[in-house]
Motif scaffolding. Sequence first.
Motif, mmCIF file in Angstrom:
data_model
loop_
_atom_site.group_PDB
_atom_site.id
_atom_site.type_symbol
_atom_site.label_atom_id
_atom_site.label_comp_id
_atom_site.label_asym_id
_atom_site.label_seq_id
_atom_site.Cartn_x
_atom_site.Cartn_y
_atom_site.Cartn_z
ATOM 1 N N ASP A 38 4.880 1.204 -5.029
ATOM 2 C CA ASP A 38 3.738 1.617 -4.212
ATOM 3 C C ASP A 38 4.041 2.918 -3.469
ATOM 4 O O ASP A 38 5.195 3.300 -3.297
ATOM 5 N N ASP A 39 2.954 3.541 -3.001
ATOM 6 C CA ASP A 39 3.003 4.635 -2.017
ATOM 7 C C ASP A 39 3.437 5.986 -2.574
ATOM 8 O O ASP A 39 3.820 6.881 -1.820
ATOM 9 N N HIS A 89 -4.353 2.343 -4.835
ATOM 10 C CA HIS A 89 -3.747 1.932 -3.556
ATOM 11 C C HIS A 89 -4.388 2.735 -2.419
ATOM 12 O O HIS A 89 -3.694 3.235 -1.537
ATOM 13 N N HIS A 93 -4.330 5.276 2.701
ATOM 14 C CA HIS A 93 -3.286 4.335 3.108
ATOM 15 C C HIS A 93 -3.215 4.243 4.639
ATOM 16 O O HIS A 93 -2.171 3.930 5.228
ATOM 17 N N PRO A 130 -2.908 -2.043 0.517
ATOM 18 C CA PRO A 130 -1.800 -1.706 1.400
ATOM 19 C C PRO A 130 -1.501 -2.905 2.315
ATOM 20 O O PRO A 130 -2.434 -3.503 2.867
HETATM 21 ZN ZN ZN Z 1 1.482 0.781 0.430
#
Ligand code: ZN
Length: 238
Positions: A38-39, A89, A93, A130
């Motif tokens: 992720d991210d 995602h 965020h 998230p």
């Molecule tokens: Zn995340």
Amino acid sequence: MKLINKFFILFSIFVILSSIPTKAIDETQKKYVYLTFDDGPTKGNTPKLLDELERLNLPATFFVVGNLVKENTEAMKKIIDKNHSIGLHTISHNKNKCYESHESFIRENSELRNLLKEKYNIESNILRFPFGSQNSYLKMDKVFLDKLHNNNFKIFDWHIDTTDALNPHKTPQELLNICKRQYEKFYKNNSNIIILMHTNSNNNNTIKALEGIKNYFVELGYEFKSLDDNSKELYNVK
Ligand SMILES: [Zn+2]
């Protein structure tokens, strides 16, 4: 019957029995681990992570953040070039923005889906919240789940959280041990295991942990796979 004849019969039975395959290979019994990051994409970490995944011949899934997709185009292109799957995602965020309402969350992820389609010709409907679908800002209930499904999103939480976002300085051995402990405790009979990891700029030890994680699950008979629109969703509903 002479002893020698008895022995011969027993020996023949043994030879016949041992030549029968004990277990037919059954495709449905295959077991898979899904590595998810992720991210990203991030400028420094993501390309390094991609090199290590390539060296280890591991497929993975990247739940990308829209604002980073716009910023880090080289890293984004590299994820695509290496044939990993891409998931949604949010754009920001940012908990205050994306979780302001059901609509804002759907809007951000729809915008990201369109961006991926227009700029990279990728069609992705797989989505990770998230902080997970039962995060402390907005908990997914049945009403929200229906809205997301009506918008053709598929939801993926995780089984094993390596905690590498909260603790990026855990050693590779510690990250491996977390996987081992959680697997042993909760998921021993699972034929699918989704592992949560991150590709933030400080997640160098996550990259270093991959070889050990691969070896551990391969030893247990698992193969590695990317998530896609056909994968079985994973979430809890409040
Ligand atoms: Zn995340």
